[in-house]
Design a protein around this motif. Structure first.
Motif, PDB file in Angstrom:
ATOM      1  N   ALA A 177      34.080  44.961  35.104  1.00 57.96           N
ATOM      2  CA  ALA A 177      33.899  44.751  33.669  1.00 57.96           C
ATOM      3  C   ALA A 177      32.831  45.685  33.112  1.00 57.96           C
ATOM      4  CB  ALA A 177      33.528  43.294  33.392  1.00 57.96           C
TER       5      ALA A 177
ATOM      6  N   MET B 282      34.474  40.370  20.678  1.00 59.37           N
ATOM      7  CA  MET B 282      34.489  40.587  22.126  1.00 59.37           C
ATOM      8  C   MET B 282      33.306  39.886  22.800  1.00 59.37           C
ATOM      9  SD  MET B 282      37.212  42.207  22.631  1.00 59.37           S
ATOM     10  CE  MET B 282      37.935  41.479  21.190  1.00 59.37           C
TER      11      MET B 282
ATOM     12  N   LEU C 243      34.300  36.384  23.282  1.00 62.40           N
ATOM     13  CA  LEU C 243      35.309  36.312  24.346  1.00 62.40           C
ATOM     14  C   LEU C 243      34.641  36.317  25.724  1.00 62.40           C
ATOM     15  CD1 LEU C 243      38.385  36.623  25.129  1.00 62.40           C
ATOM     16  CD2 LEU C 243      37.959  39.078  25.208  1.00 62.40           C
ATOM     17  N   PHE C 244      33.654  37.212  25.879  1.00 62.94           N
ATOM     18  CA  PHE C 244      33.038  37.338  27.206  1.00 62.94           C
ATOM     19  C   PHE C 244      32.077  36.192  27.507  1.00 62.94           C
ATOM     20  CE2 PHE C 244      34.829  41.560  27.035  1.00 62.94           C
ATOM     21  CZ  PHE C 244      35.269  41.696  28.341  1.00 62.94           C
TER      22      PHE C 244
ATOM     23  N   LEU D 256      34.346  33.808  29.009  1.00 57.79           N
ATOM     24  CA  LEU D 256      34.775  34.200  30.349  1.00 57.79           C
ATOM     25  C   LEU D 256      33.694  33.914  31.389  1.00 57.79           C
ATOM     26  CD1 LEU D 256      36.766  35.724  32.269  1.00 57.79           C
ATOM     27  CD2 LEU D 256      35.463  37.788  31.738  1.00 57.79           C
TER      28      LEU D 256
ATOM     29  N   LEU E 170      33.206  30.299  32.155  1.00 61.27           N
ATOM     30  CA  LEU E 170      34.288  29.828  33.031  1.00 61.27           C
ATOM     31  C   LEU E 170      34.052  30.252  34.475  1.00 61.27           C
ATOM     32  CD1 LEU E 170      37.240  28.579  32.945  1.00 61.27           C
ATOM     33  CD2 LEU E 170      38.024  30.940  32.935  1.00 61.27           C
TER      34      LEU E 170
END
Lengths: 450, 337
Positions: A75, A406, A409-410, A413, A416
């Motif tokens: 990433a 973004m 979004l990260f 992520l 999670l």
């Protein structure tokens, strides 16, 4: 959401988020292979199956952390291009060599890690299996080395000429081996080792506090604390060199870290304290001459202060808190591991005292925190530059309109991944405790295999 | 050969390597999940795990190698693609992250989980589709480059026949390549049930693969006529690819020489991949960026090539060692080690 949209600001936040999450796993990824190798080697040398089981169980947990390290590393690799295209277009001319070599080192590690994990009982000679972990250790440490040279280059760019915004006259090796490289790479690698030793020591100490007094855990603590003590000595020495490096090449970073406002001789070191709104230092401990010693190794030497720099060229002053926390934790880790060694040598019946065990347990999360503090200090401390003295951070950023989306979004992520990896790791070891595995493998109290 | 062409060929070759190993990996992840929910999993899935577990990390490095290399050799690609691809690139990262982590959580965690298997099976199928966006925009017509700023024309991209035909080709190719490999692997393992299943999958996915390839030719001729005429000049490579494909399907259909069949599948994609790549030159991004104007300076190019050779000297023996231990060791494949 809370602030006006500024792609450079959001790019900084997203890069910081990704790296902040990645380095937890990357640090473990660099340090744990060495600990696994040490444990397996001890097992072979002492003919003690406990150590080999230790290596085996560490390796099993290690794979889960490696997975998260690999994907977050991918990433950040991609994000460098997505978030900092203008920086990469310029610097890509000089940093591509170490980036390239880092991937090779990682490739090498990946191949042998796969082999190592799946050949535990495949070779007749235990020593042959042990040999397979060596490329993993080398690959892990070398990838840390190469990637840190890239960061060193951003702090001390050299090996090229910049004529009207165009890079010419490139010398890839000079760029790689810039003045910041020795201290940065050494500091990163040794603290990875130190942190990993404490994280693994924490597990054994925690088990003992929970009432599991098996000799297996005692051996784990002994091995990790001995290693941790050696690494912490190394960390202190290299940390001192890093201070001297800063005084020489990036004095404004050191001055911001130490709240050293005015250039003076025989400068005192400011420890702790708080900064009021009008830049008054309160409640701090001042150690006379110490900053001069830290900076130049001479109690009477002159240390450059913030007064020598324009305000737009210096870092925010809160980096002092990060710097002090990092140093304090480093001292703490050295103290705990030294205390353990002293007691195991002089007062054996105290060496598994509850307080000391709690001290070791606390060392695990604290060492990770120190990694985060140190890294944030190093990165924020070189602001406003992305390429020191050459390119300011906003100039390197993307101009895209969607960096904020973004970022959210990260955040999702990483939340999670963080939660699921903790659940998986916990379950892995809870469902299969060490004692049970020893019984299955027929390992007795002394570490012999039946 | 100039350094530019050498550089892009090496990178193209690595991307080809990724295409093959990742297809096997992604397809296997999908089959793993599919077989699980259709209750044909026991043997088949063990077989998949036995091959994949030691190599999953290596697969990922092929990809990292490519994008680090392309920035190294062609730093200007960072400017164009980096700016334009923020959203699709980030989505790819999220998919890769989910796929890689949940694969490991499922494989090395304490037990096999249906949710984890779903996450890595499905994300694996979406990754190739999300990557194809790079290939699509390299054809030109999906970017707006003006006032020193690069913007992705998302509307154009989502409504174009060409971009969708590439997505379809990517997904069906993954399933076809993976099934062809697993047919061979199951055969070597002497696992009849898995062999029959994967043979059926391979033959089943062969038809959409070839149909999607035809669709690409058609849509590229309309989208980028210049590229299409270059492709016609190299038509022999695509004809060769078709022949390899026919050979592979024939061998699998008649249950003969399955190892050779998989090699033919690899050659099929090799010739198509290089035919496509060569006909795309000199453009990296039509019509804004060619291999010549975006090239790194010469000193760095030489350093990179030297590093590359040194790296290969280290990697090739290691990879051979890995394959001999896991892929070509009959006892391991049969689950005896």
């Amino acid at each position: 959401m809370f602030m006006e949209y500024d792609p450079a600001m959001f790019s900084r936040m997203l890069t910081g988020l990704t790296l902040g999450f990645h380095i937890i796993f990357a640090t473990i990824g660099v340090g744990v292979p060495l600990m696994i190798a040490l444990a397996e080697w001890m097992g072979i040398r002492k003919n003690d199956e406990h150590y080999r089981l230790l290596a085996r169980r560490w390796a099993r947990g290690f794979v889960v952390t490696v997975a998260v390290g690999v994907v977050t590393g991918t990433a950040i690799g991609l994000q460098l291009n997505l978030l900092w295209p203008n920086f990469m277009q310029l610097a890509g001319q000089t940093i591509s060599l170490p980036l390239f070599m880092e991937v090779f080192a990682f490739f090498f590690e990946a191949i042998f890690l796969g082999i190592y994990l799946y050949t535990w009982d495949r070779f007749k000679s235990k020593f042959r299996h042990f040999l397979l972990v060596i490329p993993v250790v080398i690959g892990a440490s070398f990838s840390a080395f190469f990637i840190t040279t890239v960061n060193a280059f951003m702090n001390a760019p050299q090996g090229f000429e910049l004529v009207d915004g165009v890079i010419t006259d490139i010398n890839p090796l000079a760029a790689m081996f810039n003045p910041a490289t020795p201290t940065k790479t050494a500091h990163v690698i040794i603290t990875c080792y130190l942190t990993s030793a404490f994280v693994l020591g924490m597990i054994g100490a925690f088990k003992m506090l929970k009432g599991d007094r098996h000799v297996y855990h005692k051996k784990a603590i002994r091995l990790t604390m001995t290693a941790a003590f050696i690494f912490s000595i190394g960390t202190v020495i290299i940390g001192d060199f890093s201070g001297k490096y800063l005084a020489e090449y990036q004095p404004e970073k050191l001055a911001a870290a130490e709240w050293h406002f005015e250039t003076e001789d025989a400068a005192p070191l400011v420890v702790g304290g708080f900064l009021s709104d009008d830049e008054e230092v309160n409640y701090a401990l001042e150690i006379p001459y110490a900053l001069s010693i830290l900076a130049h190794g001479d109690p009477n030497s002159e240390v450059t202060g913030l007064d020598q720099f324009a305000e737009e060229d210096t870092a925010p002053l809160f980096v002092h808190y990060l710097f002090d926390s990092m140093v304090f934790i480093g001292m703490y880790l050295a103290f705990v591991s030294m205390l353990y060694l002293l007691l195991s040598w002089k007062k054996k019946n105290w060496m598994h005292h509850k307080l000391l065990l709690w001290g070791i347990v606390a060392g695990g999360p604290l060492s990770i925190l120190a990694i985060e503090f140190g890294w944030v200090f190093a990165e924020i401390g070189r602001q406003p530059w992305i390429l020191y003295d050459i390119m300011r951070t906003p100039e390197g950023a993307t101009t895209s309109k969607h960096v904020d989306a973004m970022l959210y979004l990260f955040i999702g992520l990483y939340a999670l991944l963080g939660i699921s990896s903790s659940i998986v790791l916990r379950k892995m070891f809870k469902d299969n405790p060490a004692a049970q595995e020893m019984e299955q493998r027929g390992i007795d109290e002394r570490g012999n295999k039946s | 050969m100039s350094y530019e062409i050498l550089g892009i060929s090496v990178l193209w070759f690595f991307l080809y390597g990724y295409l093959i190993v990742a297809s096997v990996d992604f397809g296997a992840g999908f089959f793993h999940f599919y077989n699980k929910i259709s209750h044909q999993d026991y043997q088949v899935n063990k077989l998949i795990q036995r091959y994949l577990s030691p190599v999953w990390e290596v697969t990922n490095v092929f990809l990292v190698f490519f994008f680090v290399g392309i920035i190294g050799f062609f730093p200007d690609t960072a400017y164009y693609y980096g700016t334009a691809l923020l959203i699709p690139g980030s989505i790819s990262i999220v998919l890769i992250a989910i796929r890689g982590s949940y694969y490991a959580f499922n494989t090395y965690g304490s037990k096999d989980s249906k949710i984890y298997s779903f996450l890595y099976g499905m994300s694996g199928l979406l990754i190739p589709a999300s990557f194809t966006i790079v290939l699509t925009i390299s054809e030109g017509g999906y970017l707006d480059v003006s006032d020193g700023n690069v913007t992705l024309l998302l509307g154009e991209l989502l409504t174009s026949t060409y971009s969708w035909s590439v997505v379809v080709l990517a997904i069906v190719s993954v399933l076809f390549i993976s099934a062809a490999f697993l047919t061979y692997y199951a055969y070597k393992a002497g696992d009849d049930a898995s062999y029959t299943l994967f043979r059926r999958y391979t033959l089943w996915w062969a038809f959409p693969t070839i149909l999607a390839s035809m669709l690409i030719f058609f849509s590229i001729s309309r989208h980028n006529p210049e590229h299409f005429s270059n492709m016609l000049d190299m038509s022999w490579m695509f004809i060769l690819s078709l022949l390899f494909f026919l050979g592979a399907v024939y061998l699998i259909y008649s249950k003969k020489k399955l190892g050779l069949a998989f090699v033919l599948v690899m050659l099929q994609f090799f010739s198509a991949w290089f035919g496509y790549g060569a006909s795309h030159l000199p453009y990296l991004l039509y019509p804004h960026l060619t291999v010549n104007d975006g090239f790194v300076n010469e000193t760095m190019a030489i350093a990179l090539i030297l590093a590359f050779i040194a790296g290969l000297l280290l990697l090739i023996p290691s990879l051979v060692f890995l394959m001999r231990l896991f892929l070509f060791d009959a006892d391991y494949v049969r689950g005896k080690r």
